[in-house]
Design a protein around this motif. Structure first.
Motif, PDB file in Angstrom:
ATOM      1  N   HIS A  95     -27.962   3.589  27.023  1.00 28.05           N
ATOM      2  CA  HIS A  95     -29.268   2.939  26.917  1.00 28.05           C
ATOM      3  C   HIS A  95     -29.164   1.525  26.351  1.00 28.05           C
ATOM      4  O   HIS A  95     -30.164   0.815  26.294  1.00 28.05           O
ATOM      5  N   PHE A  96     -27.975   1.121  25.965  1.00 27.01           N
ATOM      6  CA  PHE A  96     -27.803  -0.171  25.298  1.00 27.01           C
ATOM      7  C   PHE A  96     -27.668  -1.299  26.319  1.00 27.01           C
ATOM      8  O   PHE A  96     -26.884  -1.222  27.264  1.00 27.01           O
ATOM      9  N   ASN A  97     -28.436  -2.358  26.102  1.00 27.95           N
ATOM     10  CA  ASN A  97     -28.331  -3.568  26.910  1.00 27.95           C
ATOM     11  C   ASN A  97     -27.854  -4.697  26.008  1.00 27.95           C
ATOM     12  O   ASN A  97     -28.620  -5.214  25.182  1.00 27.95           O
ATOM     13  N   PRO A  98     -26.584  -5.114  26.136  1.00 28.03           N
ATOM     14  CA  PRO A  98     -26.057  -6.120  25.203  1.00 28.03           C
ATOM     15  C   PRO A  98     -26.716  -7.486  25.334  1.00 28.03           C
ATOM     16  O   PRO A  98     -26.577  -8.322  24.438  1.00 28.03           O
ATOM     17  N   LEU A  99     -27.445  -7.698  26.409  1.00 21.66           N
ATOM     18  CA  LEU A  99     -28.121  -8.984  26.572  1.00 21.66           C
ATOM     19  C   LEU A  99     -29.343  -9.100  25.671  1.00 21.66           C
ATOM     20  O   LEU A  99     -29.756 -10.209  25.297  1.00 21.66           O
ATOM     21  N   THR A 100     -29.930  -7.945  25.318  1.00 17.52           N
ATOM     22  CA  THR A 100     -31.188  -7.970  24.570  1.00 17.52           C
ATOM     23  C   THR A 100     -31.178  -7.120  23.301  1.00 17.52           C
ATOM     24  O   THR A 100     -31.944  -7.400  22.372  1.00 17.52           O
ATOM     25  N   ASP A 101     -30.358  -6.088  23.251  1.00 13.80           N
ATOM     26  CA  ASP A 101     -30.445  -5.111  22.178  1.00 13.80           C
ATOM     27  C   ASP A 101     -29.515  -5.449  21.015  1.00 13.80           C
ATOM     28  O   ASP A 101     -28.578  -6.248  21.148  1.00 13.80           O
ATOM     29  N   THR A 102     -29.759  -4.805  19.896  1.00 18.97           N
ATOM     30  CA  THR A 102     -28.945  -5.010  18.696  1.00 18.97           C
ATOM     31  C   THR A 102     -28.314  -3.695  18.258  1.00 18.97           C
ATOM     32  O   THR A 102     -28.738  -2.608  18.667  1.00 18.97           O
ATOM     33  N   ILE A 103     -27.282  -3.805  17.406  1.00 14.40           N
ATOM     34  CA  ILE A 103     -26.589  -2.646  16.850  1.00 14.40           C
ATOM     35  C   ILE A 103     -26.754  -2.687  15.330  1.00 14.40           C
ATOM     36  O   ILE A 103     -26.534  -3.739  14.718  1.00 14.40           O
ATOM     37  N   PRO A 104     -27.149  -1.560  14.706  1.00 14.56           N
ATOM     38  CA  PRO A 104     -27.286  -1.550  13.238  1.00 14.56           C
ATOM     39  C   PRO A 104     -25.944  -1.818  12.562  1.00 14.56           C
ATOM     40  O   PRO A 104     -24.900  -1.337  12.990  1.00 14.56           O
ATOM     41  N   LEU A 105     -25.997  -2.601  11.507  1.00 18.05           N
ATOM     42  CA  LEU A 105     -24.809  -2.913  10.730  1.00 18.05           C
ATOM     43  C   LEU A 105     -24.710  -1.991   9.520  1.00 18.05           C
ATOM     44  O   LEU A 105     -25.731  -1.448   9.049  1.00 18.05           O
ATOM     45  N   PRO A 106     -23.508  -1.798   8.986  1.00 12.35           N
ATOM     46  CA  PRO A 106     -23.347  -0.928   7.817  1.00 12.35           C
ATOM     47  C   PRO A 106     -24.203  -1.344   6.625  1.00 12.35           C
ATOM     48  O   PRO A 106     -24.629  -0.492   5.829  1.00 12.35           O
ATOM     49  N   ASP A 107     -24.490  -2.654   6.496  1.00 12.84           N
ATOM     50  CA  ASP A 107     -25.264  -3.120   5.351  1.00 12.84           C
ATOM     51  C   ASP A 107     -26.773  -3.088   5.589  1.00 12.84           C
ATOM     52  O   ASP A 107     -27.557  -3.577   4.768  1.00 12.84           O
ATOM     53  N   GLY A 108     -27.167  -2.566   6.736  1.00 12.14           N
ATOM     54  CA  GLY A 108     -28.586  -2.462   7.029  1.00 12.14           C
ATOM     55  C   GLY A 108     -29.130  -3.533   7.934  1.00 12.14           C
ATOM     56  O   GLY A 108     -30.274  -3.477   8.370  1.00 12.14           O
ATOM     57  N   GLY A 109     -28.340  -4.551   8.246  1.00  9.45           N
ATOM     58  CA  GLY A 109     -28.796  -5.595   9.147  1.00  9.45           C
ATOM     59  C   GLY A 109     -28.648  -5.206  10.606  1.00  9.45           C
ATOM     60  O   GLY A 109     -28.354  -4.051  10.947  1.00  9.45           O
ATOM     61  N   GLU A 110     -28.865  -6.173  11.473  1.00 14.22           N
ATOM     62  CA  GLU A 110     -28.755  -5.946  12.906  1.00 14.22           C
ATOM     63  C   GLU A 110     -27.784  -6.964  13.506  1.00 14.22           C
ATOM     64  O   GLU A 110     -27.774  -8.149  13.111  1.00 14.22           O
ATOM     65  N   PHE A 111     -26.999  -6.507  14.463  1.00 15.67           N
ATOM     66  CA  PHE A 111     -26.024  -7.380  15.118  1.00 15.67           C
ATOM     67  C   PHE A 111     -26.356  -7.510  16.605  1.00 15.67           C
ATOM     68  O   PHE A 111     -26.656  -6.521  17.270  1.00 15.67           O
ATOM     69  N   LYS A 112     -26.268  -8.726  17.132  1.00 12.50           N
ATOM     70  CA  LYS A 112     -26.491  -8.967  18.552  1.00 12.50           C
ATOM     71  C   LYS A 112     -25.324  -9.789  19.111  1.00 12.50           C
ATOM     72  O   LYS A 112     -24.914 -10.785  18.519  1.00 12.50           O
ATOM     73  N   PHE A 113     -24.809  -9.336  20.255  1.00 19.66           N
ATOM     74  CA  PHE A 113     -23.695 -10.031  20.888  1.00 19.66           C
ATOM     75  C   PHE A 113     -24.135 -11.363  21.484  1.00 19.66           C
ATOM     76  O   PHE A 113     -25.257 -11.505  21.980  1.00 19.66           O
ATOM     77  N   GLU A 114     -23.226 -12.321  21.455  1.00 18.73           N
ATOM     78  CA  GLU A 114     -23.360 -13.545  22.237  1.00 18.73           C
ATOM     79  C   GLU A 114     -22.635 -13.336  23.566  1.00 18.73           C
ATOM     80  O   GLU A 114     -21.706 -12.528  23.649  1.00 18.73           O
ATOM     81  N   PRO A 115     -23.020 -14.035  24.619  1.00 18.18           N
ATOM     82  CA  PRO A 115     -22.320 -13.872  25.895  1.00 18.18           C
ATOM     83  C   PRO A 115     -20.828 -14.169  25.745  1.00 18.18           C
ATOM     84  O   PRO A 115     -20.443 -15.101  25.024  1.00 18.18           O
TER      85      PRO A 115
END
Length: 618
Positions: free
Chosen positions: A344-364
C-alpha cells in the motif's frame, strides 16, 4: 519494414557484428545497443554454429514513440511495464518492437537494455533502440571503443529515417506513444507481467483484489535490472533511509548481474550501503529469479506477497509456492517497498514512521549511469577452449545423475497418429516454467531422463485437482504425477498429446520444455496459440505444434479418456491444414488444425528431430 528494421534486416546494413542469436529469451538485451538480437533454442544455436542457415517468419513491426524524458522515480523498467500493459503477454508475438522519438535519448544504454530485455515478456521476436551517444559512451566505458567508433561512422544507418518519426503509421503495423514526462512508476502482477498497476493506484488495486498487503521479501538485481545505474539508484534510496535510522522491514536480497558489476559496486560502496540496511548479497547468478531459492520464511501454500525487479512472476516461479503473489517493479521501487513492508506504500507521496516518532519521506533516487573510476575487470572462472578440440573425449560415468549422453529420437514411422491420449489439458497458463521448471532441477539439465521427472509438475490440469498430476486411463489411478503417467504410456507404446490454451510455452527459451515431452513419448501439442521460441523448440524435437483452426474446438476435449487422431500426415505440407478427430464419449468430431511448419521443418518431423537431419547430412 520500419525504421531500423528496414535498414538492418531488409537492406542488410548491420550493426558491427551483425544479427546476434543467443540461447536465452533475454538475448534481446542487446537491442539496447541497437542490435537485432534474437533468442532461440539450443538446437537452433548449435546449427548456426555449425554453419547452417537460420530462419524465422518475417516479423511484423510495432513502433513505440517515446516523447519527453523520464522524471523522478520513473525508470526504464516502467517503460517496458507500460508496454506490457498495452500489448499483453502475447501482443508482441511475431513482431519486432522498435522504439523511436526524442524520448529514447533520455534513457541510458543499460536502461534501454532493460526495456529490450523484457520484450520477451510480450512475446516480441526482438526489440531495439536507435543508436545514440549514450550507447557509444557505454561501449567505450566497457572497453569497446573501436566498436563505438565504427558505429559512430554508420550512425545514420542505425536509427530510423526522419520520415519514420514524421509519419510512423506508414512504416509500422501498429504505433503507440508513451509520454515519458507523464509516466509514473508501476508494479505488475501477480502471476503475470502484463497486469499493470500505476504506483498511485496500487493500494486501491491491492484492496480490491485482496492481495496480501505485507511485502515479505524484496529482491533486486537479475539480468534485467542489475546495472551500475540500477544498483546506484537503489543504494541512494537505501542511503536516505539509513541516514534516517531505518532498516528494511522486508527480507531484502540483492543479485548482482555479473562479477564485473559485483566487484565495481563493492569498490564504490553501493553494496556496503545495501548490506547495512539489512540486505543480503547473493551470488552473481539467476538465483531466486528462476527458483534457486531455498525459502524458509513461509510455508508452501501460505499466501504472501513479494516484490522483485526480475522479469517474470509466474506462479511458483521464484520459490515454488503457488500462493506467493509476485509483483515486479524497478529496483528503486522494490527497495522503497522493502523499507515500508507494504504493497500500500507509495514512495512518491507516503511517509514511514521513524523510531523517534517523526516521519520520513524519500526523495527521488539519482545515480550515475556509469562508474567514474571505470568498471573493474577480472576473468574469474574463465577457461579458454582447446585450440584443437578433435582429441577431446567426454567420459560420463554410467551412474551419473548430472550428465547423460543423448540418444537420437526415433524417426517418424510414416503412420498417422491414431487414438492419442490426452495426458494433460492445461487450465490457464502453460509456460515453460510449468512444463519444465528450473530451480533445483537445473542440476539435471544435462541428464534428459532425470530432468524428465519434472515434466509439467506446475501444470494446472483440468483432469486433476493437484497441480502436475492426472489420471492414468489404463490403470485407473488418479492424482498420479504426469511424468509417471507419461512413462507408463511410453512403455505401453501409447502415444499422447498435450493440450494448451493461448500462448503455449510463454517465458524462457528452455529447450527442456520440448525435449522432455518428446523423450516421454509426446506426439503433438495442440493449443490456441504458441509462443515463438516454444513452438520452434517443439519442431526441432520432432513434436508437431498444431493450433485449432477453430479456437472453440479447444472445448471439445472434456474427459481424461478422450482420444485425438491426427491424420493425413503423409501429405503434411507448408500452409496446408491438418485434419484431426476428437473422440469424446460417444461423439467423434472432425476438426482442423493449422501449423507453421515450412518444408525444412517438415523434414525435421519426418527424421525425428532437426539434429537427426543434421546428422544425416554429415
Amino acid at each position: 519494414g520500419a525504421g531500423i528494421i528496414h535498414q538492418v534486416v531488409l537492406e542488410q546494413y548491420a550493426f558491427p557484428g551483425g544479427m546476434m542469436l543467443g540461447t536465452d529469451s533475454h538475448t534481446p538485451n542487446a537491442g539496447g545497443l541497437s542490435m537485432v538480437a534474437i533468442g532461440v533454442g539450443g538446437a537452433d544455436a548449435s546449427e548456426v554454429m555449425a554453419g547452417l542457415p537460420w530462419s524465422v517468419n518475417m516479423p511484423k513491426s510495432i513502433g513505440f514513440k517515446l516523447t519527453g524524458s523520464l522524471q523522478g522515480w520513473a525508470s526504464p523498467k516502467d517503460v517496458i511495464m507500460k508496454v506490457a500493459g498495452l500489448l499483453s503477454v502475447k501482443g508482441g508475438t511475431g513482431s519486432i518492437i522498435e522504439y523511436f522519438g526524442e524520448g529514447t535519448g533520455s534513457i541510458s544504454c543499460t536502461g534501454k537494455g532493460t526495456i529490450t530485455n523484457m520484450g520477451a515478456e510480450v512475446g516480441a521476436t526482438t526489440s531495439l533502440f536507435p543508436y545514440d551517444d549514450r550507447m557509444g559512451t557505454y561501449l567505450r566505458a566497457t572497453g569497446r571503443g573501436e566498436i563505438a567508433d565504427l558505429a559512430d561512422k554508420f550512425a545514420d544507418l542505425l536509427k530510423a529515417d526522419p520520415e519514420v518519426a514524421a509519419a510512423p503509421e506508414k512504416f509500422f503495423d501498429r504505433v503507440e506513444v508513451i509520454n515519458l514526462d507523464e509516466l509514473e512508476p508501476h508494479l505488475v502482477g501477480p502471476f503475470t507481467p502484463d497486469l499493470t498497476h500505476p504506483i498511485s493506484l496500487m493500494k486501491e488495486h491491492a484492496i480490491e483484489n485482496d492481495y496480501p498487503e505485507e511485502v515479505k521479501v524484496g529482491l533486486i538485481g537479475s539480468c534485467t535490472n542489475s546495472s551500475y545505474e540500477d544498483i546506484g539508484r537503489s543504494a541512494h534510496v537505501a542511503k536516505q533511509a539509513m541516514d534516517a535510522g531505518l532498516k528494511t522491514k522486508s527480507f531484502f536480497m540483492i543479485s548482482p548481474g555479473s562479477n564485473q558489476i559485483h566487484d565495481t559496486i563493492a569498490r564504490d560502496g553501493q553494496l556496503e550501503t545495501l548490506a547495512a540496511v539489512g540486505g543480503k548479497v547473493l551470488a552473481n547468478a539467476c538465483g531466486p529469479c528462476i527458483g534457486q531459492w531455498d525459502r524458509t520464511d513461509t510455508q508452501k501454500g501460505e499466501r504472501n506477497s513479494i516484490v522483485t525487479s526480475f522479469n517474470r512472476n509466474f506462479r511458483r516461479r521464484n520459490d515454488g509456492n503457488p500462493s506467493t503473489y509476485g509483483f515486479i517493479g524497478s529496483p528503486e521501487i522494490v527497495t522503497a517497498l522493502a523499507f515500508a513492508g507494504s504493497l500500500h506504500f507509495n514512495p512518491l507521496t507516503d511517509t514511514i514512521p521513524l523510531p523517534d516518532g517523526g516521519e520520513f519521506k524519500f526523495e527521488p533516487p539519482v545515480a550515475p549511469e556509469l562508474p567514474e573510476k571505470g568498471f573493474t575487470t577480472n576473468d574469474h572462472g574463465y577457461r579458454a577452449p582447446e585450440e584443437d578440440g578433435s582429441a577431446v573425449t567426454i567420459n560420463v560415468p554410467d551412474d551419473s545423475e548430472r550428465i547423460q549422453i543423448l540418444e537420437p529420437f526415433d524417426a517418424w514411422d510414416g503412420k498417422d497418429f491414431n487414438d492419442l491420449v490426452v495426458i494433460v489439458k492445461a487450465k490457464g497458463k502453460l509456460t515453460t516454467d510449468h512444463i519444465s521448471p528450473a530451480g533445483p532441477w537445473l542440476r539435471y539439465r544435462g541428464h534428459l531422463d532425470k530432468i524428465s521427472d519434472n515434466f509439467c509438475i506446475g501444470a494446472n490440469n483440468i483432469f486433476s485437482e493437484v497441480a502436475g498430476h492426472g489420471v492414468n486411463i489404463f490403470t485407473g489411478e488418479t492424482d498420479v504425477p504426469l511424468n509417471k503417467i507419461a512413462r507408463d504410456y511410453k512403455a505401453r507404446g501409447q502415444g499422447w498429446i498435450v493440450v494448451g490454451d493461448e500462448n503455449y510455452g510463454e517465458g524462457s527459451s528452455r529447450e527442456h520444455a520440448a525435449m522432455t515431452p518428446r523423450f516421454l513419448g509426446c506426439k503433438a501439442v495442440l493449443a490456441r496459440s504458441f509462443a515463438r521460441i516454444a513452438e520452434t523448440n517443439l519442431k526441432k524435437q520432432g513434436v508437431l505444434p498444431l493450433t485449432f483452426a477453430n479456437s472453440e474446438d479447444y472445448d471439445l476435449i472434456v474427459n481424461q479418456d478422450d482420444r485425438v487422431s491426427i491424420v493425413g500426415l503423409d501429405s503434411l505440407a507448408p500452409g496446408k491444414q491438418v485434419t484431426g478427430y476428437i473422440q469424446s464419449g460417444g461423439t467423434k468430431t472432425e476438426v482442423k488444425f493449422n501449423h507453421s511448419l515450412d518444408a525444412e521443418q517438415i523434414e525435421w518431423f519426418k527424421a525425428g528431430s532437426a539434429l537427426n537431419v543434421l546428422r544425416n547430412r554429415s
